[in-house]
Design an enzyme around this catalytic site. Structure first.
Site, PDB file in Angstrom:
ATOM      1  N   LYS A  13       0.830  -1.217   0.000  1.00 20.00           N
ATOM      2  CA  LYS A  13       0.000   0.000   0.000  1.00 20.00           C
ATOM      3  C   LYS A  13       0.857   1.257   0.000  1.00 20.00           C
ATOM      4  O   LYS A  13       0.569   2.223  -0.705  1.00 20.00           O
ATOM      5  CB  LYS A  13      -0.918  -0.006   1.231  1.00 20.00           C
ATOM      6  N   ARG A  88     -10.137   3.115  10.100  1.00 18.50           N
ATOM      7  CA  ARG A  88      -9.719   1.781  10.517  1.00 18.50           C
ATOM      8  C   ARG A  88     -10.847   1.000  11.185  1.00 18.50           C
ATOM      9  O   ARG A  88     -10.748  -0.195  11.366  1.00 18.50           O
ATOM     10  CB  ARG A  88      -8.534   1.861  11.485  1.00 18.50           C
ATOM     11  N   ARG A 127      12.778 -11.047   3.914  1.00 14.63           N
ATOM     12  CA  ARG A 127      13.553  -9.815   4.121  1.00 14.63           C
ATOM     13  C   ARG A 127      14.547 -10.021   5.258  1.00 14.63           C
ATOM     14  O   ARG A 127      14.195 -10.533   6.318  1.00 14.63           O
ATOM     15  CB  ARG A 127      12.626  -8.644   4.495  1.00 14.63           C
ATOM     16  N   ARG A 156      14.332  -9.066  11.065  1.00 18.99           N
ATOM     17  CA  ARG A 156      13.714  -8.230  12.100  1.00 18.99           C
ATOM     18  C   ARG A 156      12.621  -9.035  12.792  1.00 18.99           C
ATOM     19  O   ARG A 156      11.945  -9.838  12.153  1.00 18.99           O
ATOM     20  CB  ARG A 156      13.070  -6.984  11.471  1.00 18.99           C
ATOM     21  N   ARG A 167      -0.046  -9.815  12.764  1.00 17.51           N
ATOM     22  CA  ARG A 167      -0.426  -8.539  12.137  1.00 17.51           C
ATOM     23  C   ARG A 167      -1.547  -8.741  11.124  1.00 17.51           C
ATOM     24  O   ARG A 167      -2.466  -7.931  11.030  1.00 17.51           O
ATOM     25  CB  ARG A 167       0.778  -7.900  11.428  1.00 17.51           C
TER      26      ARG A 167
END
Ligand SMILES: [Zn+2]
Length: 212
Positions: A13, A88, A127, A156, A167
């Site tokens: 996004k 939201r 990543r 991470r 999430r």
């Protein structure tokens, strides 16, 4: 044209918002940015928000939407806007609708970038970042060597599969009722498949917005 933007974490996004804004020739507006601007400018609502934050309270939706509403009166938004992160929850969607109605405007489309959850986990967990110089990499194994400084690559905490799935679950729990609310209230809800090249995804989103 007023577009409310949603995107799963990892669906791109943040990449797509400015590209769409450029193609549609309208600005984007993110809640955090206008809130910070109102705090800096010390507007009445800005001061109200500041008071809440200093007391450690959440800034009420009415204050946030008031700040967004004042910003939308600026001439650069006359042709439209892409609202990023403004809605939201269902009460926020209702509040935005009422606020826009007061300005004789309405949400024209709700655009959600979607990807299969397993694909997102695959993407994000691919990543890594150098533990030494913080250079980001994709598609490198944890523990391999940084090209720049020879440091070890690590993942991470946010990009660990369990953290990503949490999430995604939070996003689904928050967003699904909002999209349902817009559908119930006659809004045009467009879900765009965000798998593929960036330019293809942008084109897909524009085509979906065009079709009625
Ligand atoms: Zn490095």
């Amino acid at each position: 044209m007023i577009i409310v933007l949603f995107g799963k974490p990892g669906a791109g996004k943040g990449t797509q918002a400015p590209l769409l804004a450029h193609e549609l020739d309208v600005p984007t507006l993110a809640t955090g940015d206008v809130l910070r601007a109102a705090l800096r400018a010390g507007t009445r609502l800005g001061l109200e928000a500041k008071g809440c934050m200093e007391r450690g309270e959440l800034v009420p939706d009415s204050v946030i939407l008031g700040i967004v509403g004042e910003e939308l009166c600026q001439p650069q938004y006359a042709r439209g806007v892409i609202l990023d992160g403004v809605v939201r929850t269902v009460p926020q969607a209702e509040g935005l609708d009422a606020m826009l109605a007061g300005h004789r405007r309405r949400v024209d489309a709700v655009l959600a970038f979607d990807i299969d959850n397993d694909e997102i986990v695959r993407r994000l967990s691919g990543r890594t970042v150098c533990e030494n110089c913080q250079t980001p990499y994709t598609g490198r194994a944890v523990g391999s060597v940084c090209d720049k400084c020879g440091g070890a690559l690590m993942r991470r905490k946010d990009d660990e599969p369990d953290a990503i799935r949490t999430r995604l679950r939070v996003y689904d729990e928050q967003t699904a009722p909002v999209l349902a609310w817009y559908r119930e209230h006659g809004g045009k809800v467009v879900v765009v498949d965000a798998v593929g090249e960036v330019a293809d995804v942008t084109a897909r989103a524009l085509a979906a917005l065009d079709s009625r």
